[in-house]
Design an enzyme around this catalytic site. Structure first.
Site, PDB file in Angstrom:
ATOM      1  NE  ARG A  83     -69.755  21.791  29.488  1.00 37.60           N
ATOM      2  CZ  ARG A  83     -70.243  23.034  29.398  1.00 37.60           C
ATOM      3  NH1 ARG A  83     -70.134  23.855  30.437  1.00 37.60           N
ATOM      4  NH2 ARG A  83     -70.811  23.462  28.295  1.00 37.60           N
ATOM      5  CE1 TYR A 136     -51.079   8.029  38.891  1.00 34.79           C
ATOM      6  CE2 TYR A 136     -51.787  10.199  38.154  1.00 34.79           C
ATOM      7  CZ  TYR A 136     -51.694   8.834  37.960  1.00 34.79           C
ATOM      8  OH  TYR A 136     -52.217   8.280  36.825  1.00 34.79           O
ATOM      9  CG  ASP A 216     -54.495  11.372  45.608  1.00 38.61           C
ATOM     10  OD1 ASP A 216     -55.246  10.400  45.856  1.00 38.61           O
ATOM     11  OD2 ASP A 216     -53.951  11.536  44.507  1.00 38.61           O
ATOM     12  CE  LYS A 241     -55.495   4.888  38.985  1.00 44.09           C
ATOM     13  NZ  LYS A 241     -54.680   5.925  39.576  1.00 44.09           N
TER      14      LYS A 241
HETATM   15  C1  LIG Z   1     -54.474   7.225  39.320  1.00 45.81           C
HETATM   16  C2  LIG Z   1     -54.169   8.239  40.347  1.00 45.81           C
HETATM   17  C3  LIG Z   1     -54.502   9.578  40.142  1.00 45.81           C
HETATM   18  C4  LIG Z   1     -55.116  10.083  38.857  1.00 45.81           C
HETATM   19  O1  LIG Z   1     -56.351   9.521  38.610  1.00 45.81           O
HETATM   20  P1  LIG Z   1     -56.971   9.363  37.126  1.00 45.81           P
HETATM   21  O2  LIG Z   1     -58.332   8.844  37.377  1.00 45.81           O
HETATM   22  O3  LIG Z   1     -56.078   8.404  36.389  1.00 45.81           O
HETATM   23  O4  LIG Z   1     -56.931  10.716  36.508  1.00 45.81           O
HETATM   24  C5  LIG Z   1     -54.223  10.480  41.164  1.00 45.81           C
HETATM   25  N1  LIG Z   1     -53.657  10.079  42.315  1.00 45.81           N
HETATM   26  C6  LIG Z   1     -53.301   8.809  42.533  1.00 45.81           C
HETATM   27  C7  LIG Z   1     -52.672   8.439  43.835  1.00 45.81           C
HETATM   28  C8  LIG Z   1     -53.547   7.836  41.564  1.00 45.81           C
HETATM   29  O5  LIG Z   1     -53.200   6.572  41.792  1.00 45.81           O
END
Ligand SMILES: *Cc1c(COP(=O)(O)O)cnc(C)c1O
Length: 441
Positions: A83, A136, A216, A241
């Site tokens: 951690r 999101y 993001d 992703k």
């Molecule tokens: C999927 C996603 C998230 C969150 O990510 P996780 O790995 O599922 O927690 C945040 N922002 C965007 C644009 C996403 O597509």
């Protein structure tokens, strides 16, 4: 990576005196088969704890934690407990910082872990966040369900209009937060212009009152866009992703100035959203080395499919930043650029199917989805994006099915809107399947 010598020089142990049960735990006490520095593929180390040769070394490790040394004075890290840090994450973080042109990267267990991590570092009770109107879903929930409990207020505005941001900033604002392209309609923010605006406010603010721009960048991936170069202070990703790319592991990352590394490590240690070593290894071994191949193919596919959909008689309109008619095409051309300077407008497409009214559009979207689920080899009904397969979603009949068409539209979700997250298939196959699906309405 250089690994500290793994075992004591002259082992005082006589292996043969110990039982098999014990041997099954320790193996051979001294092994020569442990030399990371010559591995071509980094080993999946996956050890939660690390042996300390002495109490002093333990003390040194705890002292060094979250005290990032100045450039050029780094020692080999002293690992203690996963951690706090371990080799797979550290190696991945070096690569992620490099690829996003940032000074440092800190990984988290998920994208949401990364988002809550950086926002925990930048805000405290009484502070405010200005965010884009659509986000999101879980980010929206974090800001609007959880943060009010901690007395942190979020103002949502349409950030494609700069003056809306200016009007929403107060003396308490600490963060300007958005996705670009945004979910799900693919709005593009003018990042350099937002930076100029935020700098105006920051000129007479003390260090602790400064506003930070957090982007993001999950939809674009660093292949298509590097927001730090455009003026953002922090960039974050869901590694689940496009960067991970294969849909096998979850992960997240925050990238920014080295100055914030220690606080990010502290937040990860105490809130606990730690990326597992195995997930870090997967992203490092498979995700990043194939990023340019995968995303360039997805972008090329997306451009062809967007052009096909735009001409289709059953389609009301298409949002794809690569189409010259897209509202933010010109901004996208300045911001979404691949490693070689080519326009790279991403792998997501949002399009709206026709219908005589809003309810009919919602119903047509549902019919296209259900037909695709049974009959389209190359279209998978699923959330997520940046996968090898093309993923398709109709928010109005899936995540938001309970809402009437009119209310959906008021909430910014078009009842006939379908999101395509393009994969690596042959584009002609995707077009063939989409043609088939659209023929049912
Ligand atoms: C999927 C996603 C998230 C969150 O990510 P996780 O790995 O599922 O927690 C945040 N922002 C965007 C644009 C996403 O597509």
């Amino acid at each position: 990576m250089t690994q500290e010598k793994n075992q004591p020089e002259n082992t005082p142990f006589d292996d043969s005196k110990y039982a098999m049960e014990t041997h099954l735990i320790y193996g051979k006490v001294v092994s020569t088969k442990w030399d990371y520095s010559h591995h071509v593929v980094a080993p999946l180390t996956s050890s939660v704890i690390f042996r300390l040769n002495s109490a002093e070394r333990g003390a040194e490790g705890f002292t060094e934690f979250a005290h990032t040394p100045a450039v050029g004075t780094e020692n080999a890290p002293i690992y203690i407990y996963d951690r706090l840090g371990e080799p797979n994450k550290d190696m991945l973080e070096e690569n992620l910082a490099y690829i996003e042109k940032g000074e440092t990267a800190v990984t988290f267990s998920t994208g949401m872990g990364a988002i809550s991590g950086i926002l925990a570092v930048l805000t405290k009770s009484g502070d405010e966040i200005v965010a884009h109107k659509s986000l999101y879903g879980c980010t929206y929930s974090l800001l609007n369900f959880w943060y009010p409990r901690y007395n942190i207020l979020t103002r949502h505005v349409d950030m494609t209009v700069l003056e809306n941001i200016r009007a929403a900033i107060t003396p308490r604002t600490r963060v300007v937060y958005f996705e670009s392209p945004s979910n799900p309609t693919l709005d593009i923010m003018d990042i350099p212009a937002i930076r100029v605006l935020v700098d105006e406010f920051n000129t007479d603010r003390s260090e602790s009152e400064k506003i930070h721009i957090v982007v993001d960048n999950t939809f674009a991936t660093p292949y298509c866009q590097r927001p730090l170069e455009l003026g953002a202070h922090f960039v974050l990703h869901s590694l689940t992703k496009g960067i991970g790319g294969f849909g096998t592991d979850m992960g997240g990352v925050v990238i920014g100035k080295k100055h914030y590394r220690d606080m990010l490590l502290m937040v990860r240690k105490d809130f606990g959203a730690v990326l597992g070593a195995k997930a870090a290894w997967t992203v490092m071994t498979y995700g990043l080395p194939t990023l340019h191949l995968r995303i360039s193919r997805q972008v090329a596919n997306a451009q062809k499919i967007a052009e096909f959909l735009e001409k289709h008689p059953k389609v009301e309109y298409v949002n794809y930043p690569g189409l010259p008619g897209h509202k933010f095409h010109e901004i996208a051309k300045r911001e979404m650029i691949d490693f070689n300077g080519n326009f790279a407008p991403g792998s997501l497409i949002f399009f709206v199917v026709k219908g005589k009214d809003l309810e009919a559009m919602k119903e047509n979207g549902r019919r296209v989805m259900n037909f695709a689920a049974d009959n389209a080899y190359t279209l998978t009904l699923a959330v997520s994006l940046g996968h090898t397969r093309t993923l398709v979603e109709h928010p109005a009949s899936m995540t938001h099915s309970a809402m009437p068409a009119r209310e959906l539209l008021d909430a910014g979700i078009h009842p006939g809107g379908i999101r395509l997250a393009i994969g690596l298939e042959h584009p002609d196959d995707l077009i063939m399947d989409l043609e088939k699906c659209l023929s049912v309405i």
